[in-house]
Scaffold this motif. Structure first.
Motif, PDB file in Angstrom:
ATOM      1  N   LEU A 138       0.844  -1.184   0.000  1.00 43.31           N
ATOM      2  CA  LEU A 138       0.000   0.000   0.000  1.00 43.31           C
ATOM      3  C   LEU A 138       0.883   1.238   0.000  1.00 43.31           C
ATOM      4  O   LEU A 138       1.816   1.342   0.794  1.00 43.31           O
ATOM      5  CB  LEU A 138      -0.913   0.014   1.224  1.00 43.31           C
ATOM      6  CG  LEU A 138      -1.807  -1.213   1.426  1.00 43.31           C
ATOM      7  CD1 LEU A 138      -2.524  -1.131   2.770  1.00 43.31           C
ATOM      8  CD2 LEU A 138      -2.815  -1.326   0.292  1.00 43.31           C
ATOM      9  N   VAL A 139       0.577   2.175  -0.883  1.00 51.56           N
ATOM     10  CA  VAL A 139       1.341   3.407  -0.988  1.00 51.56           C
ATOM     11  C   VAL A 139       0.381   4.584  -0.962  1.00 51.56           C
ATOM     12  O   VAL A 139      -0.463   4.721  -1.849  1.00 51.56           O
ATOM     13  CB  VAL A 139       2.194   3.447  -2.262  1.00 51.56           C
ATOM     14  CG1 VAL A 139       2.959   4.764  -2.336  1.00 51.56           C
ATOM     15  CG2 VAL A 139       3.160   2.279  -2.290  1.00 51.56           C
ATOM     16  N   TRP A 156      -0.243  -2.420   5.982  1.00 52.52           N
ATOM     17  CA  TRP A 156      -0.177  -0.983   6.214  1.00 52.52           C
ATOM     18  C   TRP A 156       0.745  -0.311   5.219  1.00 52.52           C
ATOM     19  O   TRP A 156       1.769  -0.875   4.819  1.00 52.52           O
ATOM     20  CB  TRP A 156       0.336  -0.681   7.626  1.00 52.52           C
ATOM     21  CG  TRP A 156      -0.586  -1.137   8.703  1.00 52.52           C
ATOM     22  CD1 TRP A 156      -0.680  -2.389   9.232  1.00 52.52           C
ATOM     23  CD2 TRP A 156      -1.549  -0.337   9.389  1.00 52.52           C
ATOM     24  NE1 TRP A 156      -1.654  -2.413  10.210  1.00 52.52           N
ATOM     25  CE2 TRP A 156      -2.195  -1.167  10.324  1.00 52.52           C
ATOM     26  CE3 TRP A 156      -1.926   1.008   9.305  1.00 52.52           C
ATOM     27  CZ2 TRP A 156      -3.203  -0.695  11.168  1.00 52.52           C
ATOM     28  CZ3 TRP A 156      -2.919   1.479  10.141  1.00 52.52           C
ATOM     29  CH2 TRP A 156      -3.547   0.627  11.065  1.00 52.52           C
ATOM     30  N   GLY A 157       0.378   0.898   4.821  1.00 47.85           N
ATOM     31  CA  GLY A 157       1.276   1.717   4.047  1.00 47.85           C
ATOM     32  C   GLY A 157       2.273   2.423   4.944  1.00 47.85           C
ATOM     33  O   GLY A 157       2.243   2.292   6.169  1.00 47.85           O
ATOM     34  N   GLN A 158       3.167   3.181   4.332  1.00 47.73           N
ATOM     35  CA  GLN A 158       4.202   3.879   5.084  1.00 47.73           C
ATOM     36  C   GLN A 158       3.757   5.234   5.599  1.00 47.73           C
ATOM     37  O   GLN A 158       4.456   5.842   6.408  1.00 47.73           O
ATOM     38  CB  GLN A 158       5.458   4.033   4.229  1.00 47.73           C
ATOM     39  CG  GLN A 158       6.124   2.704   3.889  1.00 47.73           C
ATOM     40  CD  GLN A 158       7.417   2.870   3.128  1.00 47.73           C
ATOM     41  OE1 GLN A 158       7.816   3.982   2.785  1.00 47.73           O
ATOM     42  NE2 GLN A 158       8.078   1.762   2.858  1.00 47.73           N
ATOM     43  N   GLY A 159       2.622   5.709   5.146  1.00 47.37           N
ATOM     44  CA  GLY A 159       2.069   6.943   5.650  1.00 47.37           C
ATOM     45  C   GLY A 159       2.391   8.146   4.786  1.00 47.37           C
ATOM     46  O   GLY A 159       3.391   8.174   4.066  1.00 47.37           O
ATOM     47  N   TYR A 189      -0.949  10.092   7.974  1.00 47.95           N
ATOM     48  CA  TYR A 189      -2.114   9.285   7.639  1.00 47.95           C
ATOM     49  C   TYR A 189      -1.678   7.977   6.999  1.00 47.95           C
ATOM     50  O   TYR A 189      -0.876   7.969   6.060  1.00 47.95           O
ATOM     51  CB  TYR A 189      -3.040  10.054   6.695  1.00 47.95           C
ATOM     52  CG  TYR A 189      -3.861  11.096   7.414  1.00 47.95           C
ATOM     53  CD1 TYR A 189      -5.231  10.918   7.606  1.00 47.95           C
ATOM     54  CD2 TYR A 189      -3.270  12.240   7.921  1.00 47.95           C
ATOM     55  CE1 TYR A 189      -5.986  11.862   8.275  1.00 47.95           C
ATOM     56  CE2 TYR A 189      -4.013  13.190   8.606  1.00 47.95           C
ATOM     57  CZ  TYR A 189      -5.373  12.994   8.774  1.00 47.95           C
ATOM     58  OH  TYR A 189      -6.124  13.935   9.442  1.00 47.95           O
ATOM     59  N   TYR A 190      -2.229   6.878   7.506  1.00 47.00           N
ATOM     60  CA  TYR A 190      -1.871   5.543   7.060  1.00 47.00           C
ATOM     61  C   TYR A 190      -3.065   4.834   6.434  1.00 47.00           C
ATOM     62  O   TYR A 190      -4.171   4.885   6.969  1.00 47.00           O
ATOM     63  CB  TYR A 190      -1.374   4.691   8.227  1.00 47.00           C
ATOM     64  CG  TYR A 190      -0.115   5.198   8.882  1.00 47.00           C
ATOM     65  CD1 TYR A 190       1.130   4.772   8.447  1.00 47.00           C
ATOM     66  CD2 TYR A 190      -0.177   6.094   9.943  1.00 47.00           C
ATOM     67  CE1 TYR A 190       2.286   5.230   9.051  1.00 47.00           C
ATOM     68  CE2 TYR A 190       0.979   6.557  10.550  1.00 47.00           C
ATOM     69  CZ  TYR A 190       2.200   6.126  10.104  1.00 47.00           C
ATOM     70  OH  TYR A 190       3.348   6.580  10.709  1.00 47.00           O
ATOM     71  N   CYS A 191      -2.820   4.167   5.346  1.00 45.09           N
ATOM     72  CA  CYS A 191      -3.798   3.290   4.713  1.00 45.09           C
ATOM     73  C   CYS A 191      -3.577   1.866   5.211  1.00 45.09           C
ATOM     74  O   CYS A 191      -2.437   1.450   5.430  1.00 45.09           O
ATOM     75  CB  CYS A 191      -3.640   3.364   3.199  1.00 45.09           C
ATOM     76  SG  CYS A 191      -4.712   2.265   2.252  1.00 45.09           S
ATOM     77  N   TRP A 206      -8.438   3.956   6.980  1.00 41.93           N
ATOM     78  CA  TRP A 206      -7.484   5.043   7.152  1.00 41.93           C
ATOM     79  C   TRP A 206      -7.308   5.301   8.639  1.00 41.93           C
ATOM     80  O   TRP A 206      -8.299   5.397   9.379  1.00 41.93           O
ATOM     81  CB  TRP A 206      -7.950   6.322   6.465  1.00 41.93           C
ATOM     82  CG  TRP A 206      -7.866   6.306   4.965  1.00 41.93           C
ATOM     83  CD1 TRP A 206      -8.853   6.002   4.089  1.00 41.93           C
ATOM     84  CD2 TRP A 206      -6.716   6.626   4.185  1.00 41.93           C
ATOM     85  NE1 TRP A 206      -8.400   6.112   2.802  1.00 41.93           N
ATOM     86  CE2 TRP A 206      -7.083   6.494   2.823  1.00 41.93           C
ATOM     87  CE3 TRP A 206      -5.408   7.018   4.485  1.00 41.93           C
ATOM     88  CZ2 TRP A 206      -6.195   6.733   1.770  1.00 41.93           C
ATOM     89  CZ3 TRP A 206      -4.523   7.258   3.446  1.00 41.93           C
ATOM     90  CH2 TRP A 206      -4.924   7.111   2.114  1.00 41.93           C
ATOM     91  N   PHE A 207      -6.076   5.419   9.061  1.00 44.59           N
ATOM     92  CA  PHE A 207      -5.723   5.772  10.426  1.00 44.59           C
ATOM     93  C   PHE A 207      -4.769   6.952  10.390  1.00 44.59           C
ATOM     94  O   PHE A 207      -4.177   7.253   9.356  1.00 44.59           O
ATOM     95  CB  PHE A 207      -5.078   4.583  11.150  1.00 44.59           C
ATOM     96  CG  PHE A 207      -6.015   3.438  11.414  1.00 44.59           C
ATOM     97  CD1 PHE A 207      -6.524   3.218  12.679  1.00 44.59           C
ATOM     98  CD2 PHE A 207      -6.386   2.570  10.396  1.00 44.59           C
ATOM     99  CE1 PHE A 207      -7.392   2.162  12.932  1.00 44.59           C
ATOM    100  CE2 PHE A 207      -7.246   1.519  10.627  1.00 44.59           C
ATOM    101  CZ  PHE A 207      -7.754   1.316  11.915  1.00 44.59           C
ATOM    102  N   ARG A 208      -4.610   7.614  11.522  1.00 41.91           N
ATOM    103  CA  ARG A 208      -3.659   8.718  11.579  1.00 41.91           C
ATOM    104  C   ARG A 208      -2.958   8.728  12.929  1.00 41.91           C
ATOM    105  O   ARG A 208      -3.481   8.238  13.928  1.00 41.91           O
ATOM    106  CB  ARG A 208      -4.352  10.061  11.335  1.00 41.91           C
ATOM    107  CG  ARG A 208      -5.340  10.475  12.414  1.00 41.91           C
ATOM    108  CD  ARG A 208      -6.103  11.721  11.987  1.00 41.91           C
ATOM    109  NE  ARG A 208      -7.006  12.195  13.026  1.00 41.91           N
ATOM    110  CZ  ARG A 208      -7.876  13.176  12.867  1.00 41.91           C
ATOM    111  NH1 ARG A 208      -7.961  13.806  11.696  1.00 41.91           N
ATOM    112  NH2 ARG A 208      -8.654  13.548  13.865  1.00 41.91           N
ATOM    113  N   GLN A 209      -1.775   9.311  12.936  1.00 43.75           N
ATOM    114  CA  GLN A 209      -0.986   9.377  14.156  1.00 43.75           C
ATOM    115  C   GLN A 209      -0.286  10.720  14.234  1.00 43.75           C
ATOM    116  O   GLN A 209       0.509  11.066  13.361  1.00 43.75           O
ATOM    117  CB  GLN A 209       0.036   8.238  14.212  1.00 43.75           C
ATOM    118  CG  GLN A 209       0.776   8.139  15.529  1.00 43.75           C
ATOM    119  CD  GLN A 209       1.537   6.836  15.662  1.00 43.75           C
ATOM    120  OE1 GLN A 209       1.840   6.179  14.669  1.00 43.75           O
ATOM    121  NE2 GLN A 209       1.837   6.445  16.891  1.00 43.75           N
TER     122      GLN A 209
END
Length: 125
Positions: free
Chosen positions: A4-5, A115-118, A94-96, A36-39
Motif C-alpha cells: 500500500l502506498v 499498512w502503508g508507510q504513511g 495518515y496511514y492506509c 485510514w488511520f492517523r498518528q
C-alpha cells in the motif's frame, strides 16, 4: 502480500481540502476491507475511516464524520480519503490499511493486516 502506498498529503490552510489516495499492488483490494488511520506526534495511532469489502458500509471517527469521505475504486485498485474543512487538529501522518476480515470491528487497528508507510498532512492556521 499487499503493498500500500499513500499519496496526496501536504501542507494546507485551515478550511482547505485534500484528497489522499492509497494505491495497492500485489493483490486486488476487492477482497479487503480498507481503512485510514492517523498518528500525531506523541499520540497513539487512531481510527479515521473504513469501508467494507463490498463498499456498501462506511465508518468514521466522530471527529471527522461530517468532513471526510472514504471511497474505493476496485478497478483502479485504489482507496481514497476526501478531507474537507481541514483543521489544525487533523495534522498527522495518515496511514492506509487493509484487512480480509468480515467482522464489524473496523475501528480496531490491530485487526488490519497490511499498512502503508504513511503520508504527512499538515494543516496551518
Amino acid at each position: 502480500q499487499v503493498q500500500l502506498v499513500e499519496s496526496g498529503g501536504g501542507l494546507v490552510q485551515a478550511g482547505g481540502s485534500l484528497r489522499l489516495s492509497c494505491a495497492a499492488s500485489g493483490r486486488t483490494i476487492s477482497n479487503y476491507a480498507m481503512g485510514w488511520f492517523r498518528q500525531a506526534p506523541g499520540k497513539e495511532r487512531e481510527f479515521v475511516a473504513a469501508i467494507s469489502i463490498s463498499g456498501i458500509n462506511t465508518y468514521y471517527a466522530d471527529s471527522v464524520k461530517d468532513r471526510f469521505t472514504i471511497s474505493r475504486d476496485n478497478a483502479k485498485n485504489t482507496v481514497y480519503l476526501q478531507m474537507n474543512n481541514l483543521q489544525p487538529e487533523d495534522t498527522a501522518v495518515y496511514y492506509c490499511a487493509a484487512r480480509r476480515s468480515y467482522l464489524s470491528n473496523y475501528r480496531e487497528k490491530n485487526t488490519y493486516d497490511y499498512w502503508g508507510q504513511g503520508t504527512q498532512v499538515t494543516v496551518s492556521l
